[in-house]
Design a protein around this motif. Structure first.
Motif, PDB file in Angstrom:
ATOM      1  N   THR A  34       0.815  -1.211   0.000  1.00 34.99           N
ATOM      2  CA  THR A  34       0.000   0.000   0.000  1.00 34.99           C
ATOM      3  C   THR A  34       0.849   1.261   0.000  1.00 34.99           C
ATOM      4  O   THR A  34       1.822   1.376   0.737  1.00 34.99           O
ATOM      5  CB  THR A  34      -0.937   0.014   1.222  1.00 34.99           C
ATOM      6  OG1 THR A  34      -1.832  -1.099   1.127  1.00 34.99           O
ATOM      7  CG2 THR A  34      -1.734   1.297   1.295  1.00 34.99           C
ATOM      8  N   THR A  37      -4.339   5.011   1.136  1.00 30.77           N
ATOM      9  CA  THR A  37      -5.730   4.573   1.150  1.00 30.77           C
ATOM     10  C   THR A  37      -6.618   5.778   1.426  1.00 30.77           C
ATOM     11  O   THR A  37      -6.157   6.801   1.931  1.00 30.77           O
ATOM     12  CB  THR A  37      -6.001   3.498   2.223  1.00 30.77           C
ATOM     13  OG1 THR A  37      -5.798   4.060   3.525  1.00 30.77           O
ATOM     14  CG2 THR A  37      -5.103   2.290   2.028  1.00 30.77           C
ATOM     15  N   ILE A  39      -9.974   7.275   3.404  1.00 37.08           N
ATOM     16  CA  ILE A  39     -10.950   7.072   4.468  1.00 37.08           C
ATOM     17  C   ILE A  39     -12.303   7.566   3.982  1.00 37.08           C
ATOM     18  O   ILE A  39     -12.440   8.727   3.608  1.00 37.08           O
ATOM     19  CB  ILE A  39     -10.543   7.827   5.749  1.00 37.08           C
ATOM     20  CG1 ILE A  39      -9.220   7.272   6.286  1.00 37.08           C
ATOM     21  CG2 ILE A  39     -11.632   7.720   6.806  1.00 37.08           C
ATOM     22  CD1 ILE A  39      -8.669   8.053   7.466  1.00 37.08           C
ATOM     23  N   GLY A  69     -12.226   0.136   5.046  1.00 36.94           N
ATOM     24  CA  GLY A  69     -11.469   0.585   3.880  1.00 36.94           C
ATOM     25  C   GLY A  69     -11.854  -0.167   2.627  1.00 36.94           C
ATOM     26  O   GLY A  69     -12.047  -1.376   2.667  1.00 36.94           O
ATOM     27  N   ASN A  72      -7.771   1.553  -2.177  1.00 41.66           N
ATOM     28  CA  ASN A  72      -6.368   1.358  -1.835  1.00 41.66           C
ATOM     29  C   ASN A  72      -5.512   1.498  -3.086  1.00 41.66           C
ATOM     30  O   ASN A  72      -5.820   0.899  -4.119  1.00 41.66           O
ATOM     31  CB  ASN A  72      -6.202  -0.038  -1.218  1.00 41.66           C
ATOM     32  CG  ASN A  72      -4.783  -0.348  -0.771  1.00 41.66           C
ATOM     33  OD1 ASN A  72      -3.848  -0.245  -1.540  1.00 41.66           O
ATOM     34  ND2 ASN A  72      -4.647  -0.790   0.464  1.00 41.66           N
ATOM     35  N   HIS A  98      -7.597  -0.768   4.718  1.00 39.75           N
ATOM     36  CA  HIS A  98      -6.450  -0.030   5.262  1.00 39.75           C
ATOM     37  C   HIS A  98      -5.445  -1.046   5.816  1.00 39.75           C
ATOM     38  O   HIS A  98      -5.449  -1.386   7.009  1.00 39.75           O
ATOM     39  CB  HIS A  98      -6.897   0.923   6.370  1.00 39.75           C
ATOM     40  CG  HIS A  98      -7.960   1.891   5.948  1.00 39.75           C
ATOM     41  ND1 HIS A  98      -7.805   2.754   4.887  1.00 39.75           N
ATOM     42  CD2 HIS A  98      -9.197   2.127   6.452  1.00 39.75           C
ATOM     43  CE1 HIS A  98      -8.897   3.490   4.753  1.00 39.75           C
ATOM     44  NE2 HIS A  98      -9.754   3.130   5.686  1.00 39.75           N
TER      45      HIS A  98
END
Length: 205
Positions: A34, A37, A39, A69, A72, A98
């Motif tokens: 990742t 990401t 929210i 989440g 991403n 997440h």
């Protein structure tokens, strides 16, 4: 060896940063590290606070622990069986939560991001797709009047897309003057604070 970490809501109004297992890609899958990401404040606060009506559909799907989440962006760092190694290093958008590392299936759960699109811009694509679907379903015609309820991120995007679709009068409601102040400086956008004014009265004018 690198470790994996994931955000978890173990119970109502509780957030944990957990060390998780390191996933491994299988056939036609890739491992993604990742980068960023997004929210989704409305969805994720609803899950965190379990603040739902008794008859809401959330009661059937909201079960703790929750792993939040769904937007991403990361880079492919490992490929599974049958996946060409040329994919290594590519930036991709997925519905992973997440988490630091995630495994996704190639061509089914992955959107490749063009090099000239910044990750901070591409991260809005999922929410933008929701807004675009709303515009298409509403079948806005040039000259139409539109009402958008809520001036959060989705409302802001929807209002702008309504203008592109041809709407001449776009009433946007919220209880926050700050959110309403974020609308473009254009007479077609008409802010309505519903604490101070009734939306029906505003439409009559």
């Amino acid at each position: 060896m690198d470790k994996n970490y994931t955000i978890v809501f173990p119970e109502k109004c509780c957030v944990e940063f957990r060390e998780d297992i390191m996933p491994q890609p299988g056939a036609n899958q890739v491992l993604i590290k990742t980068e960023i990401t997004q929210i989704s404040t409305g969805t994720e606060l609803t899950m965190l606070e379990a603040n739902v009506d008794p008859d809401s559909r959330w009661n059937n799907s909201l079960k703790f622990p929750v792993v939040p989440g769904y937007t991403n962006i990361g880079r492919i760092v490992q490929v599974g069986e049958g996946v060409d190694e040329s994919y290594l290093g590519k930036r991709v958008l997925t519905g992973a939560p997440h988490t630091k590392y995630a495994v996704r299936t190639l061509n089914e759960e992955i959107i490749f991001i063009p090099d000239d699109v910044e990750s901070e811009e591409a991260i809005f694509s999922q929410l933008s797709a929701v807004c675009m679907a709303s515009i298409r379903v509403s079948d806005i015609r040039p000259g139409d009047t539109v009402a958008v309820f809520g001036a959060g991120l989705i409302g802001q995007l929807t209002a702008r897309l309504a203008k592109i679709a041809g709407s001449l009068n776009i009433f946007v409601t919220d209880v926050s003057d700050y959110r309403l102040s974020m609308l473009p400086d254009n007479p077609c956008f008409i802010p309505v604070n519903t604490i101070k004014e009734d939306i029906l009265d505003a439409l009559d004018h």
